[in-house]
Design an enzyme around this catalytic site. Structure first.
Site, mmCIF file in Angstrom:
data_model
loop_
_atom_site.group_PDB
_atom_site.id
_atom_site.type_symbol
_atom_site.label_atom_id
_atom_site.label_comp_id
_atom_site.label_asym_id
_atom_site.label_seq_id
_atom_site.Cartn_x
_atom_site.Cartn_y
_atom_site.Cartn_z
ATOM 1 N N GLN A 118 -47.535 29.154 33.325
ATOM 2 C CA GLN A 118 -46.377 29.375 32.686
ATOM 3 C C GLN A 118 -46.962 29.394 31.159
ATOM 4 O O GLN A 118 -47.783 29.739 30.640
ATOM 5 C CB GLN A 118 -45.120 28.934 33.023
ATOM 6 C CG GLN A 118 -44.581 29.026 34.415
ATOM 7 C CD GLN A 118 -45.251 28.333 35.610
ATOM 8 O OE1 GLN A 118 -45.193 27.232 35.431
ATOM 9 N NE2 GLN A 118 -45.558 28.816 36.522
ATOM 10 N N GLY A 131 -49.212 33.516 38.309
ATOM 11 C CA GLY A 131 -50.144 34.525 38.736
ATOM 12 C C GLY A 131 -51.299 34.634 37.773
ATOM 13 O O GLY A 131 -50.952 35.347 36.736
ATOM 14 N N HIS A 132 -52.488 34.320 38.325
ATOM 15 C CA HIS A 132 -53.570 34.592 37.377
ATOM 16 C C HIS A 132 -54.430 35.718 37.729
ATOM 17 O O HIS A 132 -54.996 35.584 38.879
ATOM 18 C CB HIS A 132 -54.388 33.295 37.069
ATOM 19 C CG HIS A 132 -53.465 32.205 36.421
ATOM 20 N ND1 HIS A 132 -53.898 30.981 36.327
ATOM 21 C CD2 HIS A 132 -52.278 32.355 35.792
ATOM 22 C CE1 HIS A 132 -52.711 30.026 35.821
ATOM 23 N NE2 HIS A 132 -51.965 31.077 35.153
ATOM 24 N N ASP A 143 -47.634 34.549 31.028
ATOM 25 C CA ASP A 143 -48.361 35.773 31.269
ATOM 26 C C ASP A 143 -49.128 36.306 29.920
ATOM 27 O O ASP A 143 -49.429 37.357 29.700
ATOM 28 C CB ASP A 143 -47.443 37.020 31.503
ATOM 29 C CG ASP A 143 -46.572 36.679 32.737
ATOM 30 O OD1 ASP A 143 -46.978 36.077 33.726
ATOM 31 O OD2 ASP A 143 -45.310 36.657 32.497
ATOM 32 N N LYS A 152 -54.137 33.591 30.684
ATOM 33 C CA LYS A 152 -54.546 32.416 30.700
ATOM 34 C C LYS A 152 -55.819 32.517 31.926
ATOM 35 O O LYS A 152 -56.967 31.930 31.805
ATOM 36 C CB LYS A 152 -53.705 31.188 31.374
ATOM 37 C CG LYS A 152 -52.733 30.885 30.248
ATOM 38 C CD LYS A 152 -51.658 29.709 30.664
ATOM 39 C CE LYS A 152 -50.637 30.283 31.590
ATOM 40 N NZ LYS A 152 -49.744 31.393 31.199
HETATM 41 P P1 IMP Z 1 -39.386 29.648 38.469
HETATM 42 O O1 IMP Z 1 -40.522 29.250 37.844
HETATM 43 O O2 IMP Z 1 -39.676 30.539 39.602
HETATM 44 O O3 IMP Z 1 -38.270 28.511 38.802
HETATM 45 O O4 IMP Z 1 -38.852 30.592 37.286
HETATM 46 C C1 IMP Z 1 -38.157 30.325 36.197
HETATM 47 C C2 IMP Z 1 -38.407 31.214 35.078
HETATM 48 O O5 IMP Z 1 -39.791 30.889 34.695
HETATM 49 C C3 IMP Z 1 -38.114 32.615 35.166
HETATM 50 O O6 IMP Z 1 -37.680 33.285 33.953
HETATM 51 C C4 IMP Z 1 -39.490 33.027 35.691
HETATM 52 O O7 IMP Z 1 -39.830 34.451 35.327
HETATM 53 C C5 IMP Z 1 -40.413 32.222 34.739
HETATM 54 N N1 IMP Z 1 -41.828 32.140 35.340
HETATM 55 C C6 IMP Z 1 -42.265 31.186 36.108
HETATM 56 N N2 IMP Z 1 -43.463 31.454 36.407
HETATM 57 C C7 IMP Z 1 -44.123 32.432 35.511
HETATM 58 C C8 IMP Z 1 -45.412 32.926 35.188
HETATM 59 O O8 IMP Z 1 -46.357 32.459 35.775
HETATM 60 N N3 IMP Z 1 -45.395 33.665 34.075
HETATM 61 C C9 IMP Z 1 -44.233 34.026 33.511
HETATM 62 N N4 IMP Z 1 -42.870 33.645 33.808
HETATM 63 C C10 IMP Z 1 -42.889 32.558 34.574
#
Ligand code: IMP
Length: 431
Positions: free
Chosen positions: A227, A40-41, A13, A16
């Site tokens: 991420q 989520g961009h 977040d 990017k």
């Molecule tokens: P998952 O990727 O859905 O398995 O989530 C694993 C961890 O990564 C959790 O803490 C999510 O909140 C975090 N996470 C996954 N995708 C994002 C992102 O795009 N931005 C921020 N945190 C993310």
């Protein structure tokens, strides 16, 4: 000119999407190489907000081609919905978006497993986005995944899904709370997958080869990380991480290329720190100041809408991100959110008992016990309308100089507002 990786230097977040959109005008390709629709961009163009979860942010530049590499996990339902939405806005994707035959699919049972596992973990939950990311990568590693290319062959989808659900049903049957998938639902799932495959067929491509040929022909590739470095499956705050390698070096593997193509790495860092989901966060502010950052910075997840945890900038964590991603330049985002605060703080070290740590602890569990050591800086006023570094308030420049000198990186870009053009370019990372 060459290839640039844009990677999150914190817990995701960092903004990017906006930076990739900014650089998109110079790129011939924008490539996603890991993660899935957990990302989520958010892009604000001409006052209109677009949130993309799977389609690379470069799609908003007409001239740019976009690729979803083999390292991404693709939920075909979500991808097709995103394509429809873009189509309605008059943004052409046919002939511009290419999806790797080798990318793994997120199937309905992956989403169900993700949610069930989180519920089972209770207070120890990871706080996943519930999109099935982890279970899809598990199946990839366990060599029982369904890939994009498989969708073109009904018998293959049938075999893969039935054998996976045979095993899964045995587990579900042994658990009082969970009902196994009935045969009719399995057949429906297979039908649907094949139908989605037909709709995706025109987008399927040998992504690695296309990128390779274009890169050799002197085209610019922009790799869009999802991420952040601290959520990397190997290097992040395990187990509170995502299930892929988010670090920059995976841009090559996840796109079907070798490491030599990655010429520059731009780390995206917020001027403060946020995190969604569970896990250690040494500089977290559980007070009115944290609340202020959340409100001013609109720190609510683009994917799940969850409030983000907010805190001061953490140089210990950023030094680590610079190392594991090979970051050469940074784009600092949301500088405007800090405007108006009397005092700013930057964590320069962690205190662990009698020890002082200036890099991330070897043992990630020590992060639960560290105390941040802060250096204070005077605050600064509005920066949203500033378009030249020289015009920034002196206190903002002092803050930025301290951070970038400490990290040993150049500043490429400063973002001072959510809209396209609300930024200050200091250096073009393609040069
Ligand atoms: P998952 O990727 O859905 O398995 O989530 C694993 C961890 O990564 C959790 O803490 C999510 O909140 C975090 N996470 C996954 N995708 C994002 C992102 O795009 N931005 C921020 N945190 C993310």
């Amino acid at each position: 000119m060459g290839s640039v990786v844009v990677v999150g230097a914190q817990w995701g977040d960092e903004g990017k999407g906006k930076v990739v959109d900014r650089y998109g005008e110079r790129a011939d390709w924008v490539v996603r190489y890991q993660g899935g629709n957990n990302a989520g961009h958010t892009l604000v163009v001409d006052g209109e907000t677009t949130i993309l979860h799977l389609v690379p942010s470069g799609i908003l530049h007409e001239r740019v081609k976009c690729a979803i590499g083999n390292g991404v996990v693709v939920d075909p339902e979500i991808l097709l919905k995103e394509l429809e939405k873009l189509d309605k806005r008059g943004i052409k994707t046919a002939g511009r978006l290419f999806v790797s035959y080798g990318a793994h699919l997120i199937m309905p049972y992956h989403r169900r497993l993700d949610l069930a596992r989180e519920a089972y973990r209770g207070v120890d939950k990871i706080g996943t986005t519930g999109r099935g990311i982890g279970p899809a990568y598990e199946d990839k590693i366990a060599r029982r995944g369904v890939r994009v290319a498989d969708l073109l062959d009904r018998a293959r989808v049938d075999g893969l899904v039935r054998s996976r659900l045979k095993e899964l049903n045995a587990i579900l049957a042994a658990n009082d709370d969970h009902v196994p998938y009935p045969d009719a639902e399995i057949t429906q799932m297979i039908d649907r997958a094949v139908e989605l495959g037909e709709r995706l067929r025109p987008y399927m491509a040998n992504v690695g080869e296309r990128l390779y040929q274009d890169q050799r022909a002197g085209k610019n590739l922009l790799f869009e990380g999802a991420q952040g470095a601290l959520l990397d499956i190997d290097h992040g705050t395990y187990p509170f991480v995502t299930s892929s390698n988010t670090v920059a070096s995976n841009a090559a593997t996840g796109a079907g290329l070798g490491p030599g193509v990655l010429q520059n790495v731009v780390g995206i860092m917020k001027a403060y720190t946020t995190r969604v989901g569970s896990g250690p966060f040494p500089t977290e502010l559980n007070d009115a100041l944290g609340e202020r950052l959340r409100e001013t910075g609109k720190e609510f997840g683009a994917t799940t809408g969850r409030p983000r945890r907010c805190g001061w900038l953490d140089l210990v964590a950023l030094r680590y991100a610079v190392r594991i991603c090979g970051i050469k330049e940074v784009a600092v985002t949301k500088l405007d959110v800090l405007a108006g605060l009397d005092e700013l703080k930057v964590c320069t070290e962690y205190r662990l008992g009698n020890e002082r740590l200036c890099t991330f602890p070897d043992n990630v569990h020590d992060l639960d016990r560290v105390e941040p050591v802060y250096k204070s800086f005077p605050g600064f006023g509005e920066v949203g309308a500033t378009r030249r570094v020289e015009d920034l308030p002196a206190a903002a420049r002092t803050y930025l100089d301290f951070v970038t000198q400490d990290l040993g990186v150049k500043v490429a870009l400063l973002s001072v507002g959510p809209g396209r053009g609300q930024d200050i370019e200091v250096h073009n990372p393609f040069e």
